[in-house]
Enzyme design. Structure first.
Site, PDB file in Angstrom:
ATOM      1  CD  GLU B  52      -1.783  -2.369   1.551  1.00  0.00           C
ATOM      2  OE1 GLU B  52      -0.597  -2.631   1.859  1.00  0.00           O
ATOM      3  OE2 GLU B  52      -2.703  -3.213   1.641  1.00  0.00           O
ATOM      4  CG  PHE B 114     -10.312  -9.777  10.873  1.00  0.00           C
ATOM      5  CD1 PHE B 114      -9.097 -10.301  11.290  1.00  0.00           C
ATOM      6  CD2 PHE B 114     -10.579  -9.698   9.512  1.00  0.00           C
ATOM      7  CE1 PHE B 114      -8.158 -10.740  10.363  1.00  0.00           C
ATOM      8  CE2 PHE B 114      -9.645 -10.138   8.583  1.00  0.00           C
ATOM      9  CZ  PHE B 114      -8.439 -10.655   9.014  1.00  0.00           C
ATOM     10  CD  GLN B 115      -7.465  -7.493   7.597  1.00  0.00           C
ATOM     11  OE1 GLN B 115      -8.259  -7.172   6.731  1.00  0.00           O
ATOM     12  NE2 GLN B 115      -6.273  -8.004   7.324  1.00  0.00           N
ATOM     13  CE  LYS B 164     -17.347  -6.459   3.279  1.00  0.00           C
ATOM     14  NZ  LYS B 164     -16.658  -7.744   3.515  1.00  0.00           N
ATOM     15  CG  MET B 482      22.551  11.815   2.984  1.00  0.00           C
ATOM     16  SD  MET B 482      23.564  13.094   2.284  1.00  0.00           S
ATOM     17  CE  MET B 482      22.542  13.706   0.960  1.00  0.00           C
TER      18      MET B 482
HETATM   19  C1  LIG Z   1      18.647  14.342   1.718  1.00  0.00           C
HETATM   20  C2  LIG Z   1      17.926  15.632   1.454  1.00  0.00           C
HETATM   21  C3  LIG Z   1      18.649  16.795   1.257  1.00  0.00           C
HETATM   22  C4  LIG Z   1      18.004  17.987   0.936  1.00  0.00           C
HETATM   23  N1  LIG Z   1      18.766  19.081   0.622  1.00  0.00           N
HETATM   24  C5  LIG Z   1      18.148  20.166   0.091  1.00  0.00           C
HETATM   25  C6  LIG Z   1      18.895  21.252  -0.461  1.00  0.00           C
HETATM   26  O1  LIG Z   1      20.119  21.253  -0.471  1.00  0.00           O
HETATM   27  N2  LIG Z   1      18.207  22.278  -0.989  1.00  0.00           N
HETATM   28  C7  LIG Z   1      16.841  22.308  -1.024  1.00  0.00           C
HETATM   29  O2  LIG Z   1      16.276  23.249  -1.568  1.00  0.00           O
HETATM   30  N3  LIG Z   1      16.119  21.329  -0.500  1.00  0.00           N
HETATM   31  C8  LIG Z   1      16.739  20.245   0.032  1.00  0.00           C
HETATM   32  N4  LIG Z   1      15.973  19.213   0.504  1.00  0.00           N
HETATM   33  C9  LIG Z   1      14.502  19.344   0.497  1.00  0.00           C
HETATM   34  C10 LIG Z   1      14.011  20.070   1.751  1.00  0.00           C
HETATM   35  O3  LIG Z   1      13.984  19.173   2.819  1.00  0.00           O
HETATM   36  C11 LIG Z   1      12.594  20.659   1.526  1.00  0.00           C
HETATM   37  O4  LIG Z   1      11.711  19.647   1.124  1.00  0.00           O
HETATM   38  C12 LIG Z   1      12.556  21.724   0.451  1.00  0.00           C
HETATM   39  O5  LIG Z   1      13.640  22.608   0.584  1.00  0.00           O
HETATM   40  C13 LIG Z   1      11.254  22.499   0.566  1.00  0.00           C
HETATM   41  O6  LIG Z   1      10.993  23.148  -0.631  1.00  0.00           O
HETATM   42  P1  LIG Z   1      10.091  24.449  -0.701  1.00  0.00           P
HETATM   43  O7  LIG Z   1      10.589  25.484   0.236  1.00  0.00           O
HETATM   44  O8  LIG Z   1       9.999  24.796  -2.131  1.00  0.00           O
HETATM   45  O9  LIG Z   1       8.711  24.039  -0.083  1.00  0.00           O
HETATM   46  P2  LIG Z   1       7.492  23.001  -0.445  1.00  0.00           P
HETATM   47  O10 LIG Z   1       7.604  21.926   0.536  1.00  0.00           O
HETATM   48  O11 LIG Z   1       7.465  22.687  -1.880  1.00  0.00           O
HETATM   49  O12 LIG Z   1       6.351  23.940  -0.015  1.00  0.00           O
HETATM   50  C14 LIG Z   1       5.728  24.807  -0.900  1.00  0.00           C
HETATM   51  C15 LIG Z   1       5.412  26.147  -0.266  1.00  0.00           C
HETATM   52  O13 LIG Z   1       4.654  26.879  -1.219  1.00  0.00           O
HETATM   53  C16 LIG Z   1       3.364  27.155  -0.703  1.00  0.00           C
HETATM   54  N5  LIG Z   1       2.395  26.967  -1.778  1.00  0.00           N
HETATM   55  C17 LIG Z   1       1.808  25.822  -2.199  1.00  0.00           C
HETATM   56  N6  LIG Z   1       0.974  26.069  -3.221  1.00  0.00           N
HETATM   57  C18 LIG Z   1       1.034  27.390  -3.453  1.00  0.00           C
HETATM   58  C19 LIG Z   1       0.394  28.258  -4.387  1.00  0.00           C
HETATM   59  N7  LIG Z   1      -0.468  27.806  -5.305  1.00  0.00           N
HETATM   60  N8  LIG Z   1       0.691  29.579  -4.336  1.00  0.00           N
HETATM   61  C20 LIG Z   1       1.546  30.061  -3.403  1.00  0.00           C
HETATM   62  N9  LIG Z   1       2.183  29.288  -2.504  1.00  0.00           N
HETATM   63  C21 LIG Z   1       1.934  27.972  -2.538  1.00  0.00           C
HETATM   64  C22 LIG Z   1       3.148  26.221   0.442  1.00  0.00           C
HETATM   65  O14 LIG Z   1       2.257  26.791   1.377  1.00  0.00           O
HETATM   66  C23 LIG Z   1       4.566  26.051   0.990  1.00  0.00           C
HETATM   67  O15 LIG Z   1       4.894  27.093   1.881  1.00  0.00           O
HETATM   68  C24 LIG Z   1      16.604  18.023   0.871  1.00  0.00           C
HETATM   69  C25 LIG Z   1      15.866  16.874   1.117  1.00  0.00           C
HETATM   70  C26 LIG Z   1      16.511  15.678   1.394  1.00  0.00           C
HETATM   71  C27 LIG Z   1      15.691  14.447   1.610  1.00  0.00           C
HETATM   72  C1  LIG Z   2      12.723   5.422   5.179  1.00  0.00           C
HETATM   73  C2  LIG Z   2      14.000   6.091   5.501  1.00  0.00           C
HETATM   74  N1  LIG Z   2      14.851   5.552   6.422  1.00  0.00           N
HETATM   75  C3  LIG Z   2      16.028   6.152   6.704  1.00  0.00           C
HETATM   76  C4  LIG Z   2      16.388   7.312   6.085  1.00  0.00           C
HETATM   77  C5  LIG Z   2      17.723   7.990   6.416  1.00  0.00           C
HETATM   78  N2  LIG Z   2      18.585   8.006   5.214  1.00  0.00           N
HETATM   79  C6  LIG Z   2      18.700   9.097   4.434  1.00  0.00           C
HETATM   80  S1  LIG Z   2      19.685   8.835   3.099  1.00  0.00           S
HETATM   81  C7  LIG Z   2      20.016   7.260   3.578  1.00  0.00           C
HETATM   82  C8  LIG Z   2      20.920   6.377   2.758  1.00  0.00           C
HETATM   83  C9  LIG Z   2      20.409   6.152   1.386  1.00  0.00           C
HETATM   84  O1  LIG Z   2      21.215   5.208   0.734  1.00  0.00           O
HETATM   85  P1  LIG Z   2      21.066   4.965  -0.802  1.00  0.00           P
HETATM   86  O2  LIG Z   2      19.655   4.810  -1.174  1.00  0.00           O
HETATM   87  O3  LIG Z   2      21.969   3.868  -1.219  1.00  0.00           O
HETATM   88  O4  LIG Z   2      21.540   6.340  -1.435  1.00  0.00           O
HETATM   89  P2  LIG Z   2      23.011   7.016  -1.479  1.00  0.00           P
HETATM   90  O5  LIG Z   2      23.038   8.036  -0.402  1.00  0.00           O
HETATM   91  O6  LIG Z   2      24.006   5.941  -1.280  1.00  0.00           O
HETATM   92  O7  LIG Z   2      23.067   7.638  -2.823  1.00  0.00           O
HETATM   93  C10 LIG Z   2      19.349   6.957   4.777  1.00  0.00           C
HETATM   94  C11 LIG Z   2      19.445   5.672   5.472  1.00  0.00           C
HETATM   95  C12 LIG Z   2      15.465   7.852   5.159  1.00  0.00           C
HETATM   96  N3  LIG Z   2      15.707   9.018   4.533  1.00  0.00           N
HETATM   97  N4  LIG Z   2      14.313   7.222   4.871  1.00  0.00           N
END
Ligand SMILES: Cc1cc2nc3c(=O)[nH]c(=O)nc-3n(C[C@H](O)[C@H](O)[C@H](O)COP(=O)(O)OP(=O)(O)OC[C@H]3O[C@@H](n4cnc5c(N)ncnc54)[C@H](O)[C@@H]3O)c2cc1C
Ligand SMILES: Cc1ncc(C[n+]2csc(CCOP(=O)(O)OP(=O)(O)O)c2C)c(N)n1
Ligand SMILES: [Mg+2]
Lengths: 186, 584
Positions: B52, B114-115, B164, B482
């Site tokens: 799911e 159940f469930q 259901k 990472m």
């Molecule tokens: C491993 C990892 C590393 C990351 N590193 C980075 C990084 O280096 N740089 C980076 O940028 N991000 C990074 N991120 C992502 C980060 O965590 C956030 O998800 C991201 O920065 C949020 O993007 P955003 O500010 O565009 O917001 P979103 O989460 O896209 O939010 C959208 C915003 O716009 C508003 N909005 C929505 N619809 C409308 C509309 N129609 N009109 C006006 N406003 C609207 C919402 O209210 C909200 O405030 C990383 C994520 C991971 C998993």
């Molecule tokens: C469900 C979940 N568990 C744990 C993490 C923490 N986490 C972030 S990146 C990462 C490693 C990812 O490894 P891989 O998919 O091989 O990507 P790589 O960084 O090696 O490119 C982990 C464990 C996560 N983001 N999501």
């Protein structure tokens, strides 16, 4: 390759900045929130506070519009101005929320709470309790030879001070409704 | 007169009324009546997933790549709990999806039947709104309201829990256009006074920058078009968050690249040094701001956002504009033009000169290798060989995700699907299937890490069954890369549990699923292998063996300001501050 010289426990040691950016003045605000009276709505509102670590000092809920099925939730909360603004915005964006009023900000308001006090005692204490109740305009709503239940309406502060006075006189239990509030004037 | 029908039929009818073409789902006892209705019609296609969680990510991929609402259908109890991660993912990234869950009959609720699970209780903080429908007469209305809520304002996931007995009972169906309008109508037009204030600032700013985000994508393609027009007309530089990539084209001359923790040097320094920051649909995430106190200290800030709770949440702004990006930009452009299209030309020229110096640092430079495939090289080649194709990219979470954001260029919105806010490993494969179902002819590639990919790999079965020719481009470093990077830089190189041990043979795995497997480890073979992947008419698992210890740079350590950025392994020797100070 050598690791960075970042001290254990310093903020950079974590994936998050661990410092509180909003350490400033704390204010108390009374909010009136008009919501659809539907299952789960109160849970959603309360979940917002618990989920994000906000305080609830007082909470009252009742349906106030039986035809429109609208309830009024009165919440007394505390936080920095930024947190209060955030709380209001988060409440206002909820789908079942119709209106959010900050009674503290929107000008003077009246705030009342109802409380019941059970005071047990004999002799001097009993007489003193009755005397004080009169001064505080509390009513006796139940009495036995050894106890009273007083009913009092007032501000939360007034209820607090009455409770303080009753404590040495045999206060056993208090039940409070939480704050109901309305803005003054029209 | 409205028609009387069972709740189960009502579900299917309401979905049709809402224009739904595809439902991602998995059956079970509590949704059997709905599955029976699905069986007896041909308008709505059902994609049978393998878990799911996969259904929800597919619905997300479908939604993000089309701008429509994605739909998933799962059973009660474990079906619903398996959906929870996907719901939170969609909530964090503002993705509009409607999830239907079956529930035990109303008379059994609360008996540990159940469930049975308290689905609305569990998912309340994971959804924008959810409902338990106890009366068939309210079902159609609730479904139509759910679609309205999912797509209006700040989009998000909603859930409807349907017992259901409610599915079996009869009631009158209320069609979409007969529903009384909801009081939930978020404001889309921005305040003209505030917009005018912003225009005044645009006219005089010396060092402006557009900081754009996912909100531009949420607002629809017209918003991206307006952003382009505004950027070209003003000549202001544009950076974007991870979530907003593609809103402004990567080939556009004002493009600075992504900003943030792993963003580009020029983008972060422009943010740090600007005197006017115009946030368009971004939410000042902590991956962006670093240390709040030092975040862009000398700028005035404007913020356009549809969600009042995003404004002034973490960063105080001077010009808050509550409204939809598309609507606000339209007014902004109109007012700016009517006042004579003024900008501070001299200031801008100096600003661009400065930016070009930062660009000259070439912060994405990496040490090439002729023997080992560098992950950056693999993405450069993927980019070169697929450029101009009708291409959609999804990712998993980790280093590969960041490299994909840095090295792939997006020319339009809705072409880039990634889990940003929750960072859900296991998102990319199902999301790629959702995208492919929506765009059967397109080239859909999931840029994956081997560890993330394994989290939902069962969905290859779904890809096979529904002939979704998704390409799984796995950058296999045999590491939780990472995590390994953080351990190297911040935890004394103690690599606790960050190895990907006992990996499957991905080529054999592909064969087991009945699709194609390709393994490549020599840089010389890479181009041919990528071409083979693209040309193959069916799903491919592409096992790209890459350098195991590559670090992702630039990197701003958490809690550090933008100007204390690490550009490469050399910077990680000892102190960060010394080098950081030189950079400003
Ligand atoms: C491993 C990892 C590393 C990351 N590193 C980075 C990084 O280096 N740089 C980076 O940028 N991000 C990074 N991120 C992502 C980060 O965590 C956030 O998800 C991201 O920065 C949020 O993007 P955003 O500010 O565009 O917001 P979103 O989460 O896209 O939010 C959208 C915003 O716009 C508003 N909005 C929505 N619809 C409308 C509309 N129609 N009109 C006006 N406003 C609207 C919402 O209210 C909200 O405030 C990383 C994520 C991971 C998993
Ligand atoms: C469900 C979940 N568990 C744990 C993490 C923490 N986490 C972030 S990146 C990462 C490693 C990812 O490894 P891989 O998919 O091989 O990507 P790589 O960084 O090696 O490119 C982990 C464990 C996560 N983001 N999501
Ligand atoms: Mg890996």
């Amino acid at each position: 390759m050598s690791p960075l010289n970042i001290k254990q426990g310093s903020s950079s040691h974590s994936a998050y900045d661990l410092r509180d950016p909003h350490a400033e003045v704390i204010e108390s605000h009374t909010l009136a929130v008009i919501v659809d009276n539907e299952a789960g709505v109160l849970a959603r509102v309360i979940g917002l506070f618990s989920g994000r670590g906000y305080n609830i000092d007082s909470l009252t809920v009742a349906e106030v519009d039986h035809t429109g099925h609208l309830s009024r939730i009165t919440i007394v909360t505390r936080g920095t101005p930024q947190v209060i603004a955030q709380i209001k915005a988060l409440l206002a964006r909820m789908v079942p929320v119709h209106d959010v009023h900050d009674l503290t900000e929107e000008g003077p308001s009246v705030q009342r709470e109802l409380a019941l006090f059970k005071v047990a005692g004999k002799g001097e204490h009993r007489i003193e309790a009755l005397r004080l109740a009169e001064i505080f305009r509390a009513h006796v709503v139940d009495s036995t030879l050894e106890s009273f239940v007083f009913e009092m309406t007032g501000t939360p502060e007034k209820i607090d001070s009455f409770a303080e006075l009753m404590r040495p006189l045999g206060l056993r239990e208090i039940a409070r409704t939480g704050v109901a509030a309305l803005s003054r004037g029209v | 007169m409205t028609q009387s029908m069972t709740g189960a039929r009502m579900v299917v009818q309401a979905l049709k009324d809402q224009g739904v073409e595809v439902v991602f789902g998995y059956p079970g006892g509590a949704v059997l009546p709905i599955y029976d209705e699905i069986f007896q019609q041909n308008d709505i296609r059902h994609i049978l997933v393998r878990h799911e969680q996969g259904a929800i990510h597919m619905a997300e991929g479908y939604a993000r790549s089309t701008g429509k609402v994605g739909v998933a259908l799962v059973t009660s109890g474990p079906g619903a709990t398996n959906a929870v991660t996907g719901l939170v993912d969609a909530l964090m990234d503002s993705i509009p999806i409607v999830v239907l869950t079956g529930q035990v009959p109303t008379f059994a609720i609360g008996t540990d039947a159940f469930q049975e699970a308290d689905t609305v209780g569990i998912t309340r903080p994971c959804t924008k709104m959810n409902w338990l429908v106890k009366d068939t007469a309210k079902l159609s209305e609730t479904i139509h309201l759910a679609f309205h809520v999912a797509r209006s304002g700040r989009p998000g996931p909603v859930l409807i829990d349907i017992p259901k007995d409610v599915q079996f009972a009869d009631a009158h169906y209320v069609p979409r256009e007969k529903i009384k309008p909801s009081h939930y109508q978020p404001k889309v037009k921005g305040d003209i006074e505030q917009i005018t204030r912003l225009v005044e600032m645009i006219e005089t700013a010396e060092r402006p920058v557009f900081y754009t985000g996912g909100g531009v994508i949420n607002s629809g393609p017209a918003a991206s078009q307006l952003l382009r027009e505004l950027a070209e007309a003003t000549g202001f530089p544009v950076t974007s968050t991870l979530m907003g990539l593609g809103a402004y084209p990567a080939s556009g001359k004002n493009w600075l690249g992504m900003l943030g923790m792993h963003g580009l040097y020029e983008a972060n320094l422009a943010m740090h040094g600007c005197d006017l920051m115009i946030n368009i649909g971004a939410r000042f995430d902590d991956r962006i701001t670093g240390r709040i106190k030092d975040f862009s200290p000398n700028s005035r800030k404007a913020h356009i956002d549809i969600d009042a709770s995003s404004i002034n949440k973490v960063v105080h702004v001077d010009v808050p504009i509550l409204g939809d990006v598309g609507h606000v930009l339209e007014d902004l452009l109109r007012i700016w033009k009517s006042r004579g299209r003024k900008v501070n030309k001299a200031g801008l020229a100096t600003w661009w000169k400065q930016i070009n110096e930062w660009r000259a640092v070439k912060c994405l430079t990496y040490k090439p290798s002729s023997t080992i495939i560098k992950p950056q090289y693999a993405l450069e080649r993927l980019e070169a060989l697929t450029k101009g194709m009708d291409r959609y990219i999804t990712t998993e979470v980790g280093q590969h995700q960041m490299w994909a954001a840095q090295f792939l260029g997006f020319e339009g919105p809705n072409r880039w699907m990634t889990s940003g806010g929750l960072g859900t490993m296991g998102y990319g494969l199902p999301a790629s299937i959702g995208v492919q179902i929506a765009h059967p002819e397109a080239l859909v590639i999931n840029v994956a890490g081997e560890a993330s990919w394994l989290m939902n790999m069962q969905e290859m079965g779904t890809a096979m069954q529904f002939r979704a020719p998704v390409k799984q481009f796995i950058l296999n470093n045999e590491r939780l890369g990472m995590v390994r990077q953080w351990q190297e830089l911040l935890h004394g190189e103690r690599y606790s549990q960050s190895w990907s041990e006992s990996l499957p043979d991905f080529v054999k795995l592909a064969e087991a699923f009945g699709c194609k497997g390709i393994k490549v480890s020599d840089p010389k073979d890479l181009d041919d292998a990528i071409m083979e992947m693209i040309r193959y008419d069916g799903p491919v698992i592409f096992d790209c063996m890459v350098e195991k210890h590559e670090n992702c740079f630039p990197m701003i350590p958490s809690g550090k300001p933008h100007n204390e950025m690490l550009l490469g392994d050399d910077d990680t020797q000892g102190v960060i501050n010394a080098k950081g100070a030189v950079l400003v």
